[in-house]
Enzyme design. Structure first.
Site, short mmCIF file in Angstrom:
data_model
loop_
_atom_site.label_atom_id
_atom_site.label_comp_id
_atom_site.label_asym_id
_atom_site.label_seq_id
_atom_site.Cartn_x
_atom_site.Cartn_y
_atom_site.Cartn_z
N HIS A 368 0.06 1.50 -3.26
CA HIS A 368 -0.57 0.82 -2.12
C HIS A 368 0.38 0.51 -0.98
O HIS A 368 -0.02 -0.15 -0.02
CB HIS A 368 -1.23 -0.49 -2.56
N LYS A 558 -5.83 -10.68 8.99
CA LYS A 558 -5.18 -10.00 7.87
C LYS A 558 -3.93 -10.81 7.53
O LYS A 558 -3.58 -11.74 8.26
CB LYS A 558 -4.78 -8.57 8.24
N ARG A 559 -3.25 -10.47 6.40
CA ARG A 559 -1.98 -11.13 6.11
C ARG A 559 -1.03 -10.98 7.31
O ARG A 559 -1.07 -9.97 8.03
CB ARG A 559 -1.32 -10.51 4.86
N LYS A 564 2.42 -5.29 10.67
CA LYS A 564 1.04 -5.29 11.17
C LYS A 564 0.98 -5.68 12.65
O LYS A 564 -0.05 -5.57 13.29
CB LYS A 564 0.19 -6.25 10.35
N THR A 666 -8.45 -2.02 5.01
CA THR A 666 -9.86 -2.04 4.62
C THR A 666 -10.63 -2.96 5.57
O THR A 666 -11.83 -2.78 5.77
CB THR A 666 -10.06 -2.52 3.16
N LYS A 670 -14.47 -2.81 7.53
CA LYS A 670 -15.49 -3.87 7.57
C LYS A 670 -15.90 -4.16 9.01
O LYS A 670 -17.09 -4.36 9.31
CB LYS A 670 -14.95 -5.15 6.91
C1 26V Z 1 3.80 -5.10 1.63
C2 26V Z 1 5.02 -5.60 1.96
C3 26V Z 1 5.68 -5.04 3.12
C4 26V Z 1 7.09 -5.48 3.34
C5 26V Z 1 7.44 -6.85 2.84
C6 26V Z 1 6.90 -7.21 1.51
C7 26V Z 1 5.57 -6.65 1.21
C8 26V Z 1 4.85 -7.14 0.17
C9 26V Z 1 3.62 -6.62 -0.14
C10 26V Z 1 3.10 -5.62 0.57
C11 26V Z 1 1.76 -5.06 0.21
C12 26V Z 1 1.65 -4.74 -1.24
C13 26V Z 1 0.48 -3.96 -1.65
C14 26V Z 1 -0.76 -4.10 -0.80
O1 26V Z 1 -1.43 -5.10 -0.79
N1 26V Z 1 -1.09 -3.04 -0.11
C15 26V Z 1 -2.31 -2.95 0.69
O2 26V Z 1 -3.28 -2.29 -0.10
C16 26V Z 1 -4.51 -2.13 0.57
C17 26V Z 1 -5.49 -1.54 -0.42
O3 26V Z 1 -5.10 -0.24 -0.75
C18 26V Z 1 -4.34 -1.28 1.81
O4 26V Z 1 -5.57 -1.19 2.47
C19 26V Z 1 -3.28 -1.89 2.73
O5 26V Z 1 -3.02 -1.01 3.78
C20 26V Z 1 -2.00 -2.15 1.94
O6 26V Z 1 -1.06 -2.86 2.71
#
Ligand code: 26V
Length: 825
Positions: A368, A558-559, A564, A666, A670
């Site tokens: 992801h 979003k987060r 982002k 996602t 929406k």
């Molecule tokens: C990303 C990052 C980026 C850098 C700093 C630390 C950190 C920590 C967690 C994440 C995201 C982790 C996984 C996640 O939630 N990915 C999301 O998954 C969604 C469902 O597939 C997708 O739509 C999003 O684009 C994706 O960010």
């Protein structure tokens, strides 16, 4: 306000559920009435408990059907899916249950009889926020689709006592408050005390009669709690099985008698701690040992549950991999293959090759994110201390895998890169590598992301095993995100398309030719306006800010993450503010910019962006020269329920990540499904959405992935862009000189420095093009008929982005028995 009136069309006049349901509802309401007056919380629990009875019956029927289909000799193509995820962002359940069961009208009537309202009852339910963001919400949409498609499937997760923290804003800063979502009894919780497994930690591995055996130092008991997810167009349900830990040891009575109560309850406390919190912090070292323990706990309980069921139904293990699929939602449950190997080898006496064949058939993995900071690795010493037998197995998997790779011609550089152990510095286990090596299928979540995945992160593995890598683009459930969240638009769609889109979202295509009909466009716009009024009321309630419902609602929720680029959005707000002040009499298109999102508690840059948003809002919103030409609203505590109000009300959806960084998104889907136009970069699923809708109906801007890579390779210097753009200079000057921070020029120095010196996410490079795209947005919004036409075309183009389509593709490419190579025996 009732959010379920446009429920699925199961509610026929002769809904056979109604009599029993109404009796149950009356019983509970009468009980509660006897204990005091019937209130909205009482109405909520009465309605929920009455639904629960129906759901329990459907659960039993579904399990019986699936057991029959799995019986030896039965012809079944879809394997039973075990979807392992540390996160399920479910939100509220009552509105969904009533819609699925077709019971909303009868509950509404029953409650009205008692002078209660269904809308109030729905509002009493706390969100089940057992997830951080996109990954967890995707898992929740999948459960809905599992039920709807009739797929034999379980979600497996942890029953966190505290979910995602609640976000408070104090003096314009984020403060985190525990989310005590279980403080009221959870009416949806179905304890399964008969489903209990032991999970071990620590200790050592001994050799007995030539076999290795793990003797853990600590044991906890995992007990199942089920949450039932109903289909909307059949009697089927999906199960979310959440594990609750308790100590396998009783209290230490001697310590208790000595008066040492803390020591007496030590084991119980250690077990309880496992379920305390969902880790809200994707970016800190703190509590990492506990997090690893949580992951191991989820994996062990789920694998044992699956093996026990398989043995009950099939009597032997040799075909386990052909009947059961284990899916890893990111690497958090990537210990699952090691745990399955342990159970097969140590408990059931299979040999290595048999066990490995079964494991590889069973396991598949979704990646992801490609962001290197987010890739999970665990120090070898930590894994050794907590899971010594699993570490041995990981070493053995690695040894055999590297031997094969060498035999296939891999050189030492390649061997080091593909090893499951990172040997540089403190030795660490690479969880993504374990997941790839142990899986027969690996997928990304959008076309671009899947392509980048095989070109970058997994390039070596993709060269060795090209057949393993696939794309399955994300989707969202139209039941929650259109039918439930947007009853007004749903009514318009029902009128022109019929009601079938809830089950077959591709039917939205039929809307495209109607975009030329002014009457249809006007109906869609009327629904949008009603939703904007609802959001405006929420903004007034939460922030005391009055916004013009006819202004353009420009939304980014979003987060909060640097990639982002919420900051790019804020730079645009400041630029617009300055332009309005410089030229107040120009024909400005009034805008309300809405932001919402949580920052990880240790992510200082993200928290700084939240602070800046509040500082800018204070100045802009109170400047009499601006009026309603521009307002900035930061809504606190973003979550599923708030999203259900925001998504239907947006005119413009901001999807502005640096190209190549957002795996899919996602929220983008929406918004568009609810008739917003998108301003976005060529990133993640934005690309496929633009292609489906027509690029001419999208506001696309910014550098594309190759250009981003090229620029970085050449040595990106943000100053070159700043020097050329007077607007950018003025924006940075205002943020840097204290204009928004009450004269405190220090507050955002770090931020301006970071933009001028590093600008990791290329905001400076994309700024001018972003502003140009925003000008195109203004021009189009000034032509309501044309804007409305494009909004309708956006909805019409979203038929492919249902999670039903996504799950169907997983079945076809990943979870069906056909996706496996023919059995060797
Ligand atoms: C990303 C990052 C980026 C850098 C700093 C630390 C950190 C920590 C967690 C994440 C995201 C982790 C996984 C996640 O939630 N990915 C999301 O998954 C969604 C469902 O597939 C997708 O739509 C999003 O684009 C994706 O960010």
């Amino acid at each position: 306000m009732s959010t379920v009136t446009s429920s699925a069309p199961v509610a026929t006049p002769a809904n056979p559920l109604v009599p029993a349901f109404e009796a149950a509802l009356r019983r509970v309401l009468a009980q509660q009435g006897a204990e005091g007056s019937a209130t909205a919380p009482a109405a909520f629990s009465a309605a929920a408990l009455a639904c629960r009875e129906v759901l329990l019956q459907r659960w039993a029927d579904t399990q019986a059907q699936d057991a029959q289909a799995a019986a030896p000799g039965a012809v079944s193509t879809s394997r039973r899916v075990h979807y392992l995820s540390m996160e399920f962002l479910m939100g509220r359940a009552l509105g969904n249950a009533l819609a699925a069961l077709g019971l909303a009208p009868s509950v509404e009537a029953a409650l009205n009889n008692e002078s209660l309202s269904l809308g109030d009852a729905l509002e009493r339910e706390p969100d089940a926020a057992l997830g951080n963001g996109g990954l967890g919400r995707l898992a929740a949409c999948f459960l809905d689709s599992f039920a709807e498609l009739g797929l034999p499937a379980f979600g497996y997760g942890l029953r966190y006592r505290f979910g995602m923290f609640a976000q408070r804003i104090q003096d314009g800063r984020q403060a985190e408050v525990p989310d005590d979502w279980l403080r009221l009894a959870d009416p949806w919780d179905v304890p399964r005390p008969e489903l209990r497994y032991h999970v071990g930690f620590g200790g050592r591995v001994v050799t007995e009669g030539g076999a290795r055996r793990w003797v853990p130092a600590e044991r906890v008991v995992a007990e199942a709690h089920d949450f039932i997810v109903p289909a909307h167009h059949s009697q089927r349900v999906a199960t979310l099985r959440l594990w609750q830990a308790s100590s396998a040891e009783p209290i230490d009575l001697q310590a208790f008698c000595r008066g040492d109560h803390a020591a007496a309850g030590r084991h119980q406390l250690a077990a309880d701690t496992l379920n305390w919190v969902l880790y809200p912090d994707d970016s800190t070292e703190a509590g990492r040992l506990l997090r690893l323990k949580q992951e191991a706990f989820l994996v062990s309980a789920s694998v044992q549950d699956m093996v026990a069921r398989h043995l009950r139904q099939h009597g032997s293990l040799d075909k386990l991999g052909r009947f059961e699929a284990i899916h890893l939602n990111d690497t958090h449950p990537a210990l699952a293959p090691a745990e399955l190997m342990r159970v097969l080898l140590d408990h059931h006496g299979l040999n290595w090759d048999e066990a490995w064949q079964i494991t590889r058939e069973a396991v598949s993995y979704t990646n992801h994110t490609l962001m290197p900071e987010a890739l999970e690795t665990w120090p070898v010493r930590m894994v050794e201390a907590l899971l010594p037998r699993h570490l041995e197995l990981i070493y053995e998997i690695n040894h055999r895998y590297l031997q094969e790779a060498r035999a296939a011609g891999a050189d030492e550089g390649m061997v080091q890169r593909i090893s499951l152990i990172d040997e540089q510095g403190e030795r660490r286990v690479r969880m993504a590598s374990l997941a790839v090596v142990a899986s027969h299928r690996v997928n990304g979540v959008s076309a671009l992301h899947s392509e980048l995945m095989v070109q970058t992160l997994f390039a070596d593995y993709a060269r060795l095993h090209p057949e393993r890598f696939h794309n399955v683009t994300n989707g969202v459930t139209p039941r929650r995100w259109l039918a439930q969240a947007n009853p007004d638009l749903s009514t318009v769609l029902d009128k022109h398309l019929g009601t079938g889109w809830r089950q077959d979202l591709a039917q939205l295509q039929k809307l495209a030719p109607l975009a030329r009909k002014a009457k249809v466009v006007a109906e869609v716009q009327a629904a949008k306006r009603a939703n904007k009024l609802r959001l405006a009321e929420r903004i007034r309630r939460d922030l005391g800010l009055v916004v013009n419902p006819d202004s353009l609602f420009d939304v980014q929720v979003k987060r909060i993450h640097e990639y982002k680029r919420q900051l790019l959005n804020l730079l645009h707000v400041v630029a617009r503010y300055q332009a309005i002040i410089a030229n107040p009499d120009a024909a400005w298109v009034p805008r309300t910019v809405v932001l919402a999102g949580k920052a990880a508690s240790a992510y200082h840059a993200a928290k700084g962006i939240i602070a800046l948003a509040h500082d800018i809002a204070r100045v802009v919103n109170s400047d009499p020269r601006v009026g309603d030409k521009l307002k900035l609203a930061y809504l606190p505590n973003y979550g599923v329920s708030l999203a259900e109000i925001i998504m239907p009300a947006a005119d413009l959806s901001e999807q502005i990540s640096t190209a190549g960084t957002e795996a899919s998104g996602t929220g983008n889907m929406k918004f568009s499904l609810n008739g917003a136009l998108t301003i976005g970069t060529w990133d993640g699923a934005n690309i496929e959405m633009a292609q489906a809708v027509g690029e001419e109906h999208f506001f696309i801007f910014g550098l594309r992935t190759e250009a981003v890579d090229q620029l970085k390779a050449l040595g990106y210097d943000p100053r070159l862009y700043i020097e050329q753009d007077r607007r950018l200079q003025r924006v940075l000057a205002a943020i840097g000189d204290g204009t928004f921070s009450q004269g405190d020029a220090e507050r955002y120095r770090w931020l301006v420095d970071s933009l001028t010196q590093r600008d990791t996410y290329l905001l400076m490079a994309d700024f001018a093009d972003y502003l140009a795209a925003q000008e195109r947005v203004d021009a189009l919004y000034a032509d309501p008929a044309e804007w409305g036409r494009k909004a309708v075309l956006n909805i019409a183009g979203m038929g492919g982005f249902s999670s039903d389509r996504t799950v169907a593709e997983y079945v076809e490419r990943v979870w069906s028995a056909q996706s496996l190579p023919p059995a060797p025996r």
